[in-house]
Design an enzyme around this catalytic site. Structure first.
Site, PDB file in Angstrom:
ATOM      1  N   GLY A  91      44.710  44.914  44.253  1.00  0.00           N
ATOM      2  CA  GLY A  91      44.770  45.171  42.814  1.00  0.00           C
ATOM      3  C   GLY A  91      46.163  45.362  42.249  1.00  0.00           C
ATOM      4  O   GLY A  91      46.308  45.969  41.184  1.00  0.00           O
ATOM      5  N   HIS A 136      46.190  31.975  40.547  1.00  0.00           N
ATOM      6  CA  HIS A 136      46.117  31.400  41.894  1.00  0.00           C
ATOM      7  C   HIS A 136      47.528  31.407  42.493  1.00  0.00           C
ATOM      8  O   HIS A 136      48.484  31.010  41.819  1.00  0.00           O
ATOM      9  CB  HIS A 136      45.564  29.970  41.823  1.00  0.00           C
ATOM     10  N   ASP A 165      39.185  26.716  41.150  1.00  0.00           N
ATOM     11  CA  ASP A 165      40.608  26.458  40.876  1.00  0.00           C
ATOM     12  C   ASP A 165      40.857  25.154  40.114  1.00  0.00           C
ATOM     13  O   ASP A 165      41.903  24.531  40.284  1.00  0.00           O
ATOM     14  CB  ASP A 165      41.409  26.418  42.199  1.00  0.00           C
TER      15      ASP A 165
HETATM   16  C1  GAR Z   1      47.134  37.480  44.388  1.00  0.00           C
HETATM   17  O1  GAR Z   1      48.220  36.917  45.064  1.00  0.00           O
HETATM   18  C2  GAR Z   1      46.346  36.401  43.679  1.00  0.00           C
HETATM   19  O2  GAR Z   1      47.146  35.354  43.221  1.00  0.00           O
HETATM   20  C3  GAR Z   1      45.438  35.934  44.794  1.00  0.00           C
HETATM   21  O3  GAR Z   1      45.050  37.107  45.461  1.00  0.00           O
HETATM   22  C4  GAR Z   1      46.126  38.044  45.401  1.00  0.00           C
HETATM   23  C5  GAR Z   1      45.566  39.382  44.973  1.00  0.00           C
HETATM   24  O4  GAR Z   1      46.542  40.391  45.082  1.00  0.00           O
HETATM   25  N1  GAR Z   1      44.311  35.210  44.274  1.00  0.00           N
HETATM   26  C6  GAR Z   1      43.721  34.232  44.942  1.00  0.00           C
HETATM   27  O5  GAR Z   1      44.074  33.884  46.055  1.00  0.00           O
HETATM   28  C7  GAR Z   1      42.556  33.559  44.209  1.00  0.00           C
HETATM   29  N2  GAR Z   1      42.211  32.335  44.835  1.00  0.00           N
HETATM   30  P1  GAR Z   1      46.327  41.788  44.364  1.00  0.00           P
HETATM   31  O6  GAR Z   1      44.938  42.286  44.742  1.00  0.00           O
HETATM   32  O7  GAR Z   1      47.384  42.682  44.936  1.00  0.00           O
HETATM   33  O8  GAR Z   1      46.464  41.574  42.891  1.00  0.00           O
END
Ligand code: GAR
Length: 186
Positions: free
Chosen positions: A12, A104, A145
């Site tokens: 998060g 993404h 995506d």
């Molecule tokens: C982020 O890097 C986001 O871009 C990625 O998950 C991570 C979440 O980090 N999303 C994906 O891979 C979606 N396909 P966070 O929980 O620390 O925000």
């Protein structure tokens, strides 16, 4: 007042950046943080700022009105996916046309699709010896995506960068751009 609902499955950090960005903005608020994981750290982050949270199962997302009812109840007009790993069902996409936004961690259309999330993406990018990666912020449609791209930013990858180093570079781009891009589309 524009109300945002954030969906997240993990740490998060993006959700927290968005919450902080809009804390001083009187016209926009993060009204609800939702997760499909009851132990996701994003829930603790939301509670720290007294933002209501909702946990639901994959089955509830697909086959019940629990999630959409909660979105309506908090008057969310924008849904932000910030590290949310389940597919958004079509009924939700119909309820929020052009109002569901995802981030993404790569330069779509490369490195997208089912199973392409988090470190899986950065590992694939490094294995393919890419010299650039970055972020893509896009609207969500019924395919993984594949919705219309709103914004991309790139970072260079050095020959000896590990997937963890690429992840850090991408996270820096996410922190700089994601909250501002959400603000710009509101
Ligand atoms: C982020 O890097 C986001 O871009 C990625 O998950 C991570 C979440 O980090 N999303 C994906 O891979 C979606 N396909 P966070 O929980 O620390 O925000």
């Amino acid at each position: 007042m524009t109300r945002i609902a954030i969906f997240a499955s993990g740490s998060g950090s993006n959700a927290e950046n968005i919450i902080l960005h809009f804390r001083e903005n009187k016209g926009v608020e993060v009204a609800l943080v939702l997760s499909n994981k009851s132990d996701a750290f994003v829930l603790e982050r939301a509670e720290k700022y007294s933002i209501p949270t909702l946990v639901f199962t994959h089955d509830e997302l697909k086959n019940s009105s629990k999630v959409v009812d909660a979105l309506k109840e908090c008057n969310a007009s924008i849904v932000v996916l910030a590290g949310f790993l389940l597919k958004i069902p079509e009924y939700m996409i119909r309820s929020y046309p052009n109002a569901i936004v995802n981030i993404h961690p790569a330069l779509l259309p490369k490195y997208g699709g089912k199973g392409m999330y988090g470190m899986n993406v950065h590992r694939a990018v490094v294995e393919n010896k890419e010299r650039k990666s970055g972020i893509t912020i896009h609207y969500v449609n019924e395919y993984y995506d594949a919705g219309a791209i709103i914004f991309q930013a790139t970072c260079d990858i050095d020959v000896d960068d590990s997937p963890e180093v690429v992840q850090k570079k991408v996270q820096e781009l996410e922190a700089i751009h994601f909250p501002k891009i959400i603000e710009s589309i509101i």
